[in-house]
Design an enzyme around this catalytic site. Structure first.
Site, PDB file in Angstrom:
ATOM      1  N   SER A 128      12.209  99.683 -93.886  1.00 18.27           N
ATOM      2  CA  SER A 128      12.020  98.618 -95.051  1.00 18.27           C
ATOM      3  C   SER A 128      11.056  98.986 -96.062  1.00 18.27           C
ATOM      4  O   SER A 128       9.826  99.380 -95.494  1.00 18.27           O
ATOM      5  CB  SER A 128      11.960  97.236 -94.367  1.00 18.27           C
ATOM      6  OG  SER A 128      11.722  96.267 -95.197  1.00 18.27           O
ATOM      7  N   TYR A 141       7.154  92.207 -88.674  1.00 17.46           N
ATOM      8  CA  TYR A 141       8.019  93.243 -89.387  1.00 17.46           C
ATOM      9  C   TYR A 141       7.850  94.152 -90.055  1.00 17.46           C
ATOM     10  O   TYR A 141       8.143  95.323 -89.753  1.00 17.46           O
ATOM     11  CB  TYR A 141       9.009  92.147 -90.329  1.00 17.46           C
ATOM     12  CG  TYR A 141      10.200  92.939 -90.751  1.00 17.46           C
ATOM     13  CD1 TYR A 141      11.461  93.140 -90.008  1.00 17.46           C
ATOM     14  CD2 TYR A 141      10.437  93.289 -92.158  1.00 17.46           C
ATOM     15  CE1 TYR A 141      12.611  93.829 -90.602  1.00 17.46           C
ATOM     16  CE2 TYR A 141      11.449  93.890 -92.619  1.00 17.46           C
ATOM     17  CZ  TYR A 141      12.632  94.217 -91.694  1.00 17.46           C
ATOM     18  OH  TYR A 141      13.795  94.605 -92.255  1.00 17.46           O
ATOM     19  N   ALA A 142       6.368  94.021 -90.643  1.00 15.45           N
ATOM     20  CA  ALA A 142       6.204  95.065 -91.729  1.00 15.45           C
ATOM     21  C   ALA A 142       5.344  96.219 -90.666  1.00 15.45           C
ATOM     22  O   ALA A 142       5.544  97.239 -90.803  1.00 15.45           O
ATOM     23  CB  ALA A 142       5.150  94.731 -92.589  1.00 15.45           C
ATOM     24  N   ALA A 143       4.729  95.512 -89.795  1.00 12.43           N
ATOM     25  CA  ALA A 143       4.138  96.716 -88.701  1.00 12.43           C
ATOM     26  C   ALA A 143       5.078  97.360 -87.899  1.00 12.43           C
ATOM     27  O   ALA A 143       4.861  98.676 -87.778  1.00 12.43           O
ATOM     28  CB  ALA A 143       3.250  95.977 -87.640  1.00 12.43           C
ATOM     29  N   LYS A 145       8.354  98.294 -88.820  1.00  8.85           N
ATOM     30  CA  LYS A 145       8.850  99.249 -89.780  1.00  8.85           C
ATOM     31  C   LYS A 145       8.201 100.060 -90.386  1.00  8.85           C
ATOM     32  O   LYS A 145       8.727 101.442 -90.670  1.00  8.85           O
ATOM     33  CB  LYS A 145       9.536  98.304 -91.128  1.00  8.85           C
ATOM     34  CG  LYS A 145      10.531  97.508 -90.569  1.00  8.85           C
ATOM     35  CD  LYS A 145      11.797  98.197 -90.166  1.00  8.85           C
ATOM     36  CE  LYS A 145      13.263  97.110 -89.818  1.00  8.85           C
ATOM     37  NZ  LYS A 145      14.208  98.120 -89.602  1.00  8.85           N
TER      38      LYS A 145
HETATM   39  P1  NAI Z   1      21.891  92.072 -89.935  1.00 10.77           P
HETATM   40  O1  NAI Z   1      21.432  90.993 -89.167  1.00 10.77           O
HETATM   41  O2  NAI Z   1      23.164  92.026 -91.118  1.00 10.77           O
HETATM   42  O3  NAI Z   1      22.551  93.355 -89.243  1.00 10.77           O
HETATM   43  C1  NAI Z   1      21.660  93.736 -88.139  1.00 10.77           C
HETATM   44  C2  NAI Z   1      22.471  94.242 -86.906  1.00 10.77           C
HETATM   45  O4  NAI Z   1      21.755  94.610 -85.783  1.00 10.77           O
HETATM   46  C3  NAI Z   1      23.464  92.843 -86.274  1.00 10.77           C
HETATM   47  O5  NAI Z   1      24.681  93.070 -86.075  1.00 10.77           O
HETATM   48  C4  NAI Z   1      22.677  92.566 -84.988  1.00 10.77           C
HETATM   49  O6  NAI Z   1      23.635  92.011 -83.839  1.00 10.77           O
HETATM   50  C5  NAI Z   1      22.130  94.004 -84.593  1.00 10.77           C
HETATM   51  N1  NAI Z   1      21.082  94.088 -83.620  1.00 10.77           N
HETATM   52  C6  NAI Z   1      19.889  93.453 -83.678  1.00 10.77           C
HETATM   53  N2  NAI Z   1      19.260  93.370 -82.441  1.00 10.77           N
HETATM   54  C7  NAI Z   1      19.777  94.180 -81.838  1.00 10.77           C
HETATM   55  C8  NAI Z   1      19.666  94.629 -80.464  1.00 10.77           C
HETATM   56  N3  NAI Z   1      18.697  94.543 -79.792  1.00 10.77           N
HETATM   57  N4  NAI Z   1      20.702  95.456 -80.237  1.00 10.77           N
HETATM   58  C9  NAI Z   1      21.722  95.721 -80.582  1.00 10.77           C
HETATM   59  N5  NAI Z   1      22.102  95.270 -81.823  1.00 10.77           N
HETATM   60  C10 NAI Z   1      21.307  94.647 -82.430  1.00 10.77           C
HETATM   61  O7  NAI Z   1      20.884  92.994 -90.785  1.00 10.77           O
HETATM   62  P2  NAI Z   1      20.796  93.884 -91.935  1.00 10.77           P
HETATM   63  O8  NAI Z   1      20.055  93.575 -93.172  1.00 10.77           O
HETATM   64  O9  NAI Z   1      22.185  94.753 -92.115  1.00 10.77           O
HETATM   65  O10 NAI Z   1      19.922  95.062 -91.329  1.00 10.77           O
HETATM   66  C11 NAI Z   1      19.949  96.359 -91.017  1.00 10.77           C
HETATM   67  C12 NAI Z   1      18.656  97.212 -90.897  1.00 10.77           C
HETATM   68  O11 NAI Z   1      18.145  97.185 -92.197  1.00 10.77           O
HETATM   69  C13 NAI Z   1      17.677  96.408 -90.183  1.00 10.77           C
HETATM   70  O12 NAI Z   1      16.983  97.231 -89.359  1.00 10.77           O
HETATM   71  C14 NAI Z   1      16.816  95.635 -91.030  1.00 10.77           C
HETATM   72  O13 NAI Z   1      15.495  95.669 -90.567  1.00 10.77           O
HETATM   73  C15 NAI Z   1      16.786  96.624 -92.243  1.00 10.77           C
HETATM   74  N6  NAI Z   1      16.485  96.336 -93.669  1.00 10.77           N
HETATM   75  C16 NAI Z   1      17.361  95.415 -94.333  1.00 10.77           C
HETATM   76  C17 NAI Z   1      17.289  94.777 -95.239  1.00 10.77           C
HETATM   77  C18 NAI Z   1      17.703  93.567 -95.864  1.00 10.77           C
HETATM   78  O14 NAI Z   1      17.501  93.262 -97.124  1.00 10.77           O
HETATM   79  N7  NAI Z   1      18.942  93.338 -95.542  1.00 10.77           N
HETATM   80  C19 NAI Z   1      15.651  95.209 -96.289  1.00 10.77           C
HETATM   81  C20 NAI Z   1      15.137  96.367 -95.466  1.00 10.77           C
HETATM   82  C21 NAI Z   1      15.508  96.731 -94.261  1.00 10.77           C
END
Ligand code: NAI
Length: 248
Positions: A128, A141-143, A145
């Site tokens: 991120s 979160y930042a740490a 990532k």
């Molecule tokens: P989201 O919440 O829409 O999707 C994340 C998915 O990961 C969900 O389907 C959730 O069920 C799954 N998940 C979470 N913990 C889990 C676990 N312990 N075991 C199995 N599945 C698990 O989130 P999004 O926004 O699509 O994020 C995807 C990635 O992108 C994440 O790593 C997030 O930190 C990163 N990210 C997202 C940003 C944003 O603005 N949406 C910005 C920067 C990074």
């Protein structure tokens, strides 16, 4: 790939599938997975990414399909917003468990299988912009990532000699359920003001970069962090008032 039930991960699963890949789409959210289209090349798998045995079994399953495992994408992630003075140690532990340990387990399992097969491969992790720049209220979160960025560098250094690439994608604000849950409207307004392109990314735009890094077009790219943030980390720059140039 992990995190395939929602947001960036779902978009990535659909993009890789559209590109002709066979995709094992893992997530802990069975309901979200059930919304993926049914297809012989799209295999939903209900997996908790912090469960070591389950992740090993997931990667083994993927490696048995077709010609074997070519790429792993780790999109599963979680966010907890709290400033350092109010954050609990448990916030950091739980965030690190999913974002760092979950990424590590999938990459380790994939690397072992790719090394055994001996024909290289590609690992794509998801960090991120918070992992690059920090940010108010983002202690855990930042740490976590930032750790994903560092882990990816280590993977690239250790696995490069075997032809296994490792790259990281660092999205900025992307329009997904995670962001909607974590950012109240006043935060969303502040974020928008910091993005030169003036909008959130669509998950498909981030998925396109992940798919590029996962595939053969990125054959000489490894150890890199690709920022997909609409210019957020470049800064918004000067904002001159509107009107004739001589009156600004
Ligand atoms: P989201 O919440 O829409 O999707 C994340 C998915 O990961 C969900 O389907 C959730 O069920 C799954 N998940 C979470 N913990 C889990 C676990 N312990 N075991 C199995 N599945 C698990 O989130 P999004 O926004 O699509 O994020 C995807 C990635 O992108 C994440 O790593 C997030 O930190 C990163 N990210 C997202 C940003 C944003 O603005 N949406 C910005 C920067 C990074």
């Amino acid at each position: 790939m992990t995190g395939a039930a929602s947001g960036i991960g779902r978009a990535t699963a659909l993009r890789l599938h559209a590109d002709g890949c066979t995709v094992v789409a893992a997530d802990r959210d069975g309901e979200g997975l059930s919304l993926l289209p049914g297809d012989a090349r799209l295999h939903p798998a209900r997996v908790e990414v912090t469960d070591e045995a389950a992740v090993e079994a997931l990667v083994e399953r993927a490696d048995r399909l077709g010609a074997g495992l070519d790429a792993v994408v780790t999109c599963a992630g979680t966010v907890r917003n709290a400033e350092v003075v109010s954050a609990e140690a448990a916030d950091l532990r739980e965030t690190f468990e999913v974002n760092v340990v979950g990424t590590f387990l999938a990459c380790r399992a994939a690397a072992r299988r790719m090394l055994t097969r001996g024909r290289g491969g590609s690992l794509v992790t998801v960090s991120s912009v918070s992992g690059l720049r920090g940010g108010q209220g983002r202690a855990a979160y930042a740490a976590s990532k930032a750790a994903v960025v560092a882990l990816t560098s280590v993977l690239a250094a250790e696995l490069g000699p075997a032809g296994i690439r490792a790259n990281c994608v660092a999205p900025g604000a992307t329009d997904t359920p995670l962001v909607k849950a974590a950012q109240p409207p006043r935060v969303q307004r502040a974020v928008l003001g910091a993005i030169p392109l003036g909008r959130y990314a669509h998950p498909d735009e981030t998925a396109a970069v992940i798919a590029f890094l996962a595939g053969p077009d990125a054959s000489f790219v490894t150890g890199q962090t690709w920022v997909v943030d609409g210019g957020q980390t470049a800064g918004p720059g000067w904002r001159l008032p509107a009107g004739p140039e001589e009156q600004r």
